[in-house]
Enzyme design. Sequence first.
Site, mmCIF file in Angstrom:
data_model
loop_
_atom_site.group_PDB
_atom_site.id
_atom_site.type_symbol
_atom_site.label_atom_id
_atom_site.label_comp_id
_atom_site.label_asym_id
_atom_site.label_seq_id
_atom_site.Cartn_x
_atom_site.Cartn_y
_atom_site.Cartn_z
ATOM 1 N N ALA A 85 0.864 -1.207 0.114
ATOM 2 C CA ALA A 85 -0.032 -0.003 0.198
ATOM 3 C C ALA A 85 0.887 1.241 0.041
ATOM 4 O O ALA A 85 0.606 2.121 -0.504
ATOM 5 C CB ALA A 85 -0.979 0.136 1.276
ATOM 6 N N ARG A 145 -15.381 -6.871 1.686
ATOM 7 C CA ARG A 145 -15.178 -5.718 1.000
ATOM 8 C C ARG A 145 -14.610 -5.979 -0.176
ATOM 9 O O ARG A 145 -14.638 -5.196 -1.271
ATOM 10 C CB ARG A 145 -14.612 -4.693 1.674
ATOM 11 C CG ARG A 145 -15.661 -4.279 2.843
ATOM 12 C CD ARG A 145 -14.573 -3.382 3.822
ATOM 13 N NE ARG A 145 -15.512 -2.845 4.763
ATOM 14 C CZ ARG A 145 -16.062 -3.253 5.927
ATOM 15 N NH1 ARG A 145 -15.694 -4.711 6.044
ATOM 16 N NH2 ARG A 145 -16.592 -2.789 6.801
ATOM 17 N N HIS A 195 1.392 0.839 12.917
ATOM 18 C CA HIS A 195 1.851 0.905 11.786
ATOM 19 C C HIS A 195 0.922 0.838 10.576
ATOM 20 O O HIS A 195 0.963 1.602 9.634
ATOM 21 C CB HIS A 195 2.871 -0.400 11.521
ATOM 22 C CG HIS A 195 3.463 -0.419 10.139
ATOM 23 N ND1 HIS A 195 4.705 0.367 9.879
ATOM 24 C CD2 HIS A 195 3.261 -1.155 9.059
ATOM 25 C CE1 HIS A 195 5.070 0.197 8.446
ATOM 26 N NE2 HIS A 195 4.455 -0.624 8.059
ATOM 27 N N ILE A 210 -4.446 -4.628 6.824
ATOM 28 C CA ILE A 210 -5.218 -5.156 7.816
ATOM 29 C C ILE A 210 -4.364 -4.710 9.164
ATOM 30 O O ILE A 210 -3.227 -5.079 9.233
ATOM 31 C CB ILE A 210 -4.921 -6.630 7.727
ATOM 32 C CG1 ILE A 210 -5.927 -7.030 6.554
ATOM 33 C CG2 ILE A 210 -6.000 -7.368 9.014
ATOM 34 C CD1 ILE A 210 -5.864 -8.935 6.170
#
Length: 160
Positions: A59, A130, A91, A85
């Site tokens: 990401a 999702r 973090h 997650i």
Amino acid sequence: MADILPSRPRGVISQRRSFAIVAGQYNAEFVAGLVQHARRELVAISAGFNVAVYEVPGAFEIPLAVSEVIARGGVDAVLALGVIIEGETAHAGLIGQAVTASLQQIALSTRVPVIHEVLLVKNAEQARARCLGEEINRGTEAARIAVRMAQVLNEIRSAR
């Protein structure tokens, strides 16, 4: 979780559009679901859309790749897809905040829509709902928003 998707954009079948998807490879199963749903929805809206997919390690790397795609030119919108997650440390939240701020800044400075679906979720169950489900899939949502934003900006820019 919002339980309704935006409606599918209409009136775009004859328009030639180019979209890019930048996807993080971390949490690959979930991100693959987002990419698959986004691509499928873009094709369902118009089979004539050009869709390029670029994968980055995680990401945090998504904003740099989005910036490069936009700098190259020729895209109507970029879909940023990833899954973070939460763990036991801060973090994940820090990554999520940095990605969010960076993507917004890129969109504002380049005037190209950047659709932010880099999800920060608490667990795999939330990610599954999702990313892999059909009912509230954020990849489908990202595709619809990207097309609609391309339409809206075209309308605004044509009204000059």
